[in-house]
Design an enzyme around this catalytic site. Structure first.
Site, PDB file in Angstrom:
ATOM      1  CD  GLN A  63      -2.873  -1.031   2.407  1.00  0.00           C
ATOM      2  OE1 GLN A  63      -3.849  -0.295   2.335  1.00  0.00           O
ATOM      3  NE2 GLN A  63      -2.621  -1.768   3.462  1.00  0.00           N
ATOM      4  CB  SER A 100       3.366  -4.315   3.748  1.00  0.00           C
ATOM      5  OG  SER A 100       2.128  -4.309   4.411  1.00  0.00           O
ATOM      6  CG  LEU A 101      -1.003  -6.260  -0.343  1.00  0.00           C
ATOM      7  CD1 LEU A 101      -2.126  -7.084   0.205  1.00  0.00           C
ATOM      8  CD2 LEU A 101      -1.487  -5.198  -1.278  1.00  0.00           C
ATOM      9  NE  ARG A 136      -2.467  -8.709   5.092  1.00  0.00           N
ATOM     10  CZ  ARG A 136      -1.794  -7.586   4.939  1.00  0.00           C
ATOM     11  NH1 ARG A 136      -2.239  -6.658   4.102  1.00  0.00           N
ATOM     12  NH2 ARG A 136      -0.685  -7.365   5.619  1.00  0.00           N
ATOM     13  CG  HIS A 158       2.653  -4.005   9.002  1.00  0.00           C
ATOM     14  ND1 HIS A 158       2.691  -5.370   8.833  1.00  0.00           N
ATOM     15  CD2 HIS A 158       2.482  -3.470   7.775  1.00  0.00           C
ATOM     16  CE1 HIS A 158       2.575  -5.646   7.542  1.00  0.00           C
ATOM     17  NE2 HIS A 158       2.431  -4.513   6.886  1.00  0.00           N
ATOM     18  CD  GLN A 198       2.304  -9.505   5.936  1.00  0.00           C
ATOM     19  OE1 GLN A 198       1.094  -9.479   6.096  1.00  0.00           O
ATOM     20  NE2 GLN A 198       2.887  -9.397   4.758  1.00  0.00           N
TER      21      GLN A 198
END
Length: 309
Positions: free
Chosen positions: A10, A91-92, A116, A200, A249
Site C-alpha cells: 500500500q 507488507s501486502l 484482509r 502492522h 505479519q
C-alpha cells in the site's frame, strides 16, 4: 546474475496506474478483469479513473496492488523465460510474491487480500488510527519518540524502509504527538500518510486473529521460487510456516532494510520491482549504494524493454 523480484504494498497506488503498460500489453487488462470477476466490481475502471479517495481505502488498495503486481509479473513471464532466484514483498506485497512463487492461487489471493483489507478496516474505528512517515532520524530516536508520545495509546515504528526513513502507526491522537516529538528531536520531515488503517501495529491483532481463521481454509503450496519474508528477513519454504507467517505479519513491523541486506548477502545483484511506481527501487538504492547492484522498476513499457535488454 542472481536477481530478486520485489512487490510493493500500500502507498504505491495512484489513479491511472499501469495505464501506459496496459496500452501495450493486453495481459494487464486481462489480469485486472480476472480479479474483477472475483471482487464483483470493475477494478480496472477504479484503478484508471479513481476517485483517489476510494482507491486509498485499504479494502480496495490491497486487491488493486496485488493485481497490479501480478499483472506486471505476468507481462514479464510472457516476454522472457528468465526467472528470478528470489521473490520478496513489502507488507501486502508478500501476498503478491507468493502468487508469483506459486504458493497461492491468484484468484484465491485476490479474495484473501480483500478479506484482509476488510478485517483491517474493521479493527479500528474510521479516523481513529493511521500512519505517518518520519524522515531523518535514527531508528532508536523514532522508537523513543513513539514511546514518549504514546501516553497510554499506541504509537509504534512499523516500517523500517531505509536508513532515516521509518513509518509509524497507531492511534491518530498518539501519532499527532509522535510527529511533533519527532520534529523536536530533529526529524527532517514527519507527516501523516494517506492510509486508512494503522497497518502492522499492535492495533491489528484482532484483524490478525480473524485472518488466521481464514488462512486455515486457504490452500498453500511449496514455493517454486525462493521466498524471503520482510517480517524477519528469513527464507520460508514450508507451506504451513508461510501460513503462520501471513498471520503474524499483520501485526508485525516490516523490516525492509534487513530484507534487502539479506538478499544482497545471498548474492542478489539485480532487484526488479513489479507493480506501479518505483518506491522499492528507490529504497533499495538508499539501503545500499553499491554501484554493482542494479535496481529497476517495471512501471512502463520502456522500463520493461530496458530490463529485458
Amino acid at each position: 546474475m542472481t536477481s530478486a523480484f520485489l512487490f510493493p504494498g500500500q502507498g504505491s497506488q495512484s489513479v491511472g496506474m499501469l495505464g501506459e503498460l496496459a496500452a501495450q500489453q493486453p495481459l494487464v487488462r486481462e489480469t485486472f478483469d480476472e480479479a474483477s470477476t472475483v471482487l464483483g466490481y470493475d477494478l480496472w475502471q477504479l484503478a484508471s479513473e479513481g476517485p483517489a479517495e476510494r482507491l486509498a481505502l485499504t479494502e480496495i488498495t490491497q486487491p488493486v496492488m496485488l493485481v497490479a503486481g501480478v499483472a506486471t509479473w505476468r507481462v514479464w513471464c510472457a516476454a522472457s523465460s528468465a526467472r528470478p532466484t528470489w521473490v520478496a514483498g513489502h507488507s501486502l506485497g508478500e501476498f503478491t510474491a507468493l502468487v508469483a512463487a506459486g504458493v497461492l492461487d491468484y484468484r484465491d489471493a485476490v479474495d484473501l487480500v480483500r478479506f484482509r483489507g476488510e478485517v483491517m478496516r474493521d479493527a479500528v474505528p474510521n479516523g481513529a488510527g493511521g500512519m505517518a512517515a518520519v524522515l531523518g532520524l535514527s531508528d532508536a530516536d523514532i522508537e523513543a519518540a513513539c514511546a514518549e508520545a504514546a501516553q497510554g495509546e499506541v504509537a509504534e515504528a512499523v516500517n523500517f524502509n531505509a536508513p532515516g526513513q521509518v513509518v509509524i502507526a497507531g492511534h491518530a491522537t498518539a501519532l499527532a504527538r509522535a510527529i511533533e516529538t519527532a520534529k523536536a528531536r530533529g526529524a527532517k520531515r514527519a507527516l501523516p500518510l494517506p492510509i486508512s488503517v494503522p497497518c502492522h501495529s499492535s492495533l491489528m491483532r484482532p484483524a490478525a486473529e480473524r485472518l488466521r481463521e481464514r488462512l486455515r481454509s486457504s490452500a498453500f503450496a511449496a514455493p517454486s521460487i525462493r521466498f524471503m519474508s520482510s517480517v524477519d528477513a528469513r527464507e520460508y519454504r514450508d507451506p504451513e510456516a508461510i501460513r503462520d507467517l501471513l498471520y503474524r505479519q499483520l501485526a508485525s513491523p516490516v523490516r525492509w532494510v534487513h530484507t534487502v541486506q539479506a538478499l544482497m548477502a545471498a548474492g542478489v545483484e539485480r532487484f526488479v520491482e513489479c507493480g506501479p511506481g518505483k518506491v522499492l527501487a528507490g529504497l533499495g538504492r538508499r539501503i545500499d549504494k553499491n554501484p554493482a547492484v542494479s535496481h529497476v522498476a517495471l512501471e512502463d513499457s520502456a522500463a520493461l524493454a530496458a530490463a529485458l535488454a
